[in-house]
Motif scaffolding. Structure first.
Motif, mmCIF file in Angstrom:
data_model
loop_
_atom_site.group_PDB
_atom_site.id
_atom_site.type_symbol
_atom_site.label_atom_id
_atom_site.label_comp_id
_atom_site.label_asym_id
_atom_site.label_seq_id
_atom_site.Cartn_x
_atom_site.Cartn_y
_atom_site.Cartn_z
ATOM 1 N N ASN A 111 0.233 5.728 -5.079
ATOM 2 C CA ASN A 111 -0.510 5.637 -3.827
ATOM 3 C C ASN A 111 -1.547 4.504 -3.890
ATOM 4 O O ASN A 111 -2.727 4.693 -3.574
ATOM 5 C CB ASN A 111 -1.194 6.966 -3.511
ATOM 6 C CG ASN A 111 -1.762 7.011 -2.114
ATOM 7 O OD1 ASN A 111 -1.360 6.249 -1.244
ATOM 8 N ND2 ASN A 111 -2.718 7.902 -1.894
ATOM 9 N N LYS A 119 -3.820 1.312 -3.215
ATOM 10 C CA LYS A 119 -4.552 0.862 -2.040
ATOM 11 C C LYS A 119 -4.951 -0.605 -2.229
ATOM 12 O O LYS A 119 -5.079 -1.072 -3.363
ATOM 13 C CB LYS A 119 -5.807 1.721 -1.865
ATOM 14 C CG LYS A 119 -5.516 3.203 -1.761
ATOM 15 C CD LYS A 119 -6.805 4.014 -1.687
ATOM 16 C CE LYS A 119 -6.518 5.496 -1.592
ATOM 17 N NZ LYS A 119 -7.760 6.308 -1.505
ATOM 18 N N PRO A 140 0.843 -1.210 0.000
ATOM 19 C CA PRO A 140 0.000 0.000 0.000
ATOM 20 C C PRO A 140 0.875 1.256 0.000
ATOM 21 O O PRO A 140 1.889 1.322 0.698
ATOM 22 C CB PRO A 140 -0.795 -0.141 1.294
ATOM 23 C CG PRO A 140 -0.871 -1.615 1.526
ATOM 24 C CD PRO A 140 0.456 -2.155 1.056
ATOM 25 N N ARG A 149 -4.630 9.758 -8.448
ATOM 26 C CA ARG A 149 -3.637 8.706 -8.165
ATOM 27 C C ARG A 149 -3.183 7.994 -9.448
ATOM 28 O O ARG A 149 -2.036 7.563 -9.540
ATOM 29 C CB ARG A 149 -4.238 7.673 -7.207
ATOM 30 C CG ARG A 149 -4.664 8.248 -5.873
ATOM 31 C CD ARG A 149 -5.050 7.135 -4.889
ATOM 32 N NE ARG A 149 -6.188 6.348 -5.353
ATOM 33 C CZ ARG A 149 -6.154 5.044 -5.556
ATOM 34 N NH1 ARG A 149 -5.044 4.360 -5.354
ATOM 35 N NH2 ARG A 149 -7.250 4.389 -5.957
#
Length: 120
Positions: free
Chosen positions: A84, A86, A14, A66
């Motif tokens: 970034n 996730k 992450p 992102r």
């Protein structure tokens, strides 16, 4: 015969970054729309980002800021830069290109998918 080949998937923590690319080969006169989709098991394939032949990009809300989609028309290639990342970005990512071939046909083509896994 037109083929789309993706590369760049993998495993990332992450907050990390990955870049995907997808190149079309074959009897291609010009690439029209290009896009990236993603799919998780048991769910439908969803649009992540798209870019028109004039360069206008659009993004699914959860990836705005992102992810960046770009294209190289000379190489019939579409890219997806992902930052970034996730865990919820984990999916199989598919590229899509609408192509005009030399026989005058416009068709939609898909890559076979590349897995992106975001986990600590």
């Amino acid at each position: 015969q037109v083929q789309l080949v993706e590369s760049g998937g993998g495993l990332v923590q992450p907050g990390g970054s990955l870049s995907l690319s997808c190149t079309a080969s074959g009897s291609i006169r010009r690439a029209l729309a290009m896009a990236w989709y993603r799919q998780t098991p048991g769910k439908q394939r969803d649009l992540v980002a798209s870019v028109t032949s004039s360069g206008t990009a659009d993004y699914e809300d959860s990836v705005k800021g992102r992810f960046t989609i770009s294209r190289d028309d000379a190489a019939n290639t579409v890219y997806l830069q992902m930052k970034n990342l996730k865990p919820e970005d984990t999916a199989n990512y598919y590229c899509y290109e609408r192509l005009l071939t030399f026989d005058g046909t416009i068709d939609d083509y898909w890559g076979r998918g590349t897995q992106v896994t975001v986990t600590s």
